[in-house]
Enzyme design. Sequence first.
Site, mmCIF file in Angstrom:
data_model
loop_
_atom_site.group_PDB
_atom_site.id
_atom_site.type_symbol
_atom_site.label_atom_id
_atom_site.label_comp_id
_atom_site.label_asym_id
_atom_site.label_seq_id
_atom_site.Cartn_x
_atom_site.Cartn_y
_atom_site.Cartn_z
ATOM 1 N N SER A 30 0.832 -1.197 0.000
ATOM 2 C CA SER A 30 0.000 0.000 0.000
ATOM 3 C C SER A 30 0.872 1.253 0.000
ATOM 4 O O SER A 30 1.653 1.473 -0.920
ATOM 5 C CB SER A 30 -0.957 -0.040 1.196
ATOM 6 O OG SER A 30 -1.912 0.974 1.136
ATOM 7 N N ASP A 63 -9.675 -3.965 -5.671
ATOM 8 C CA ASP A 63 -9.148 -3.084 -4.623
ATOM 9 C C ASP A 63 -9.980 -1.814 -4.554
ATOM 10 O O ASP A 63 -10.031 -1.038 -5.510
ATOM 11 C CB ASP A 63 -7.684 -2.740 -4.926
ATOM 12 C CG ASP A 63 -6.969 -2.106 -3.744
ATOM 13 O OD1 ASP A 63 -7.598 -1.312 -3.020
ATOM 14 O OD2 ASP A 63 -5.775 -2.390 -3.562
ATOM 15 N N HIS A 120 -7.691 -4.966 -1.236
ATOM 16 C CA HIS A 120 -6.520 -4.337 -0.652
ATOM 17 C C HIS A 120 -6.021 -5.206 0.511
ATOM 18 O O HIS A 120 -6.779 -5.986 1.081
ATOM 19 C CB HIS A 120 -6.897 -2.945 -0.145
ATOM 20 C CG HIS A 120 -5.752 -2.013 0.014
ATOM 21 N ND1 HIS A 120 -4.971 -1.604 -1.049
ATOM 22 C CD2 HIS A 120 -5.231 -1.398 1.107
ATOM 23 C CE1 HIS A 120 -4.044 -0.771 -0.617
ATOM 24 N NE2 HIS A 120 -4.173 -0.648 0.688
#
Length: 382
Positions: free
Chosen positions: A235, A305, A338
């Site tokens: 991330s 995501d 994610h």
Amino acid sequence: MNLPYGYLAVLVPIAACAVFTLAAPGRPRTLARLAFFIGVVVGELPFVAFAWLLAATVLAVVQGDLTSPLLAGAAVTTAGLGLVAWRGHRALPAVRRAMGAVPVSRRLPYGRILFRPFFRRRRGVERIPDLPYGPAGRRNLLDLYRHRSRPAGVPVLIHLHGGGYTGGRKNSQSLPLLYRLAGQGWVCVSANYRLRPQATFHDHVVDAKKVIAWVREHGPAYGADPDRIILAGSSAGAHMAALAALTPADPAFQPGFEHVDTSVAAVIGLGGYYGAYYDADAQTSPLAHVRPDAPPFFLVHGDHDTVAPVEGARLFAERLRGLSTRPVVYAELPGGQHAFDLFHSLRFEAVVNAVDAFAAHVLPPGARARAAAPDREILDGA
């Protein structure tokens, strides 16, 4: 017959989670965030949800509370979880296609995935916690992982955690990857770094480079080969890793250690964000720093995501492929949300296999041979 509220309290949340996982909404933001939190668990661990549902169903049958409508609901929910699991299993073909002619192992640790998805540690790996690499207290600490046999001259993986630059910590993300590589003889590092709002964009990148500098100076004492560093991140950590790797020897990001070599052998981005830093200008995006001599990149992103939409990763991969002369591998994970790197899941174990193959392909000659031989069989069995 009274409604079995206890059974409904299990069935309804699992069914809702399966729906949110399969059809993750990107908007509005509230639903997107909810889909993310649900997808982190159910999307990666559908077998845990199924086990919970199965146990509740068996109990309801024994108590005589299971009616036909509820049984139908349980069957539909089970089918939904099966579809979630099937999407997770498609990650292995996806990463194998992305790697092209580079072979990726088809073997997955199903025992860990089914029965020990939360347990990351390995008996043959030791963790040395809280080594300081800078002056910022606990935010400048790192953990080091290595095999207990302490091999020397081995490759290094540095991992930077995610959290939007406002949260997160070392020893929380990508641990299946860190322990797998350390179990094969690597030295792996997981580092904290300074966070918003006390820290700035500049501080984050400086910290990433300080970790690289620490590995170059102190890594050999732990068996690391400082010329064979792979920088990875999840991330926001992928954003920071890309920026650090694309700005080697930039004195603006190396105050007080301008002459230290902070180049790396390769970069791995897991569910990364690659745009501009909050409200800052375009120069805070890795896109602005792509260069012909960029190191090899391996980018992996979930196509569901809802936190860092997949379009950003696609754009970054395209920019790299258009300018870089080194390998650029980009893989999209079917159904991936994610933060897919938290557990031993079908999806992330496939990614770990691909990372292993990517590293073997791009590291300088001899690095993997020295990391694996002569004790590869011993290390793998740890």
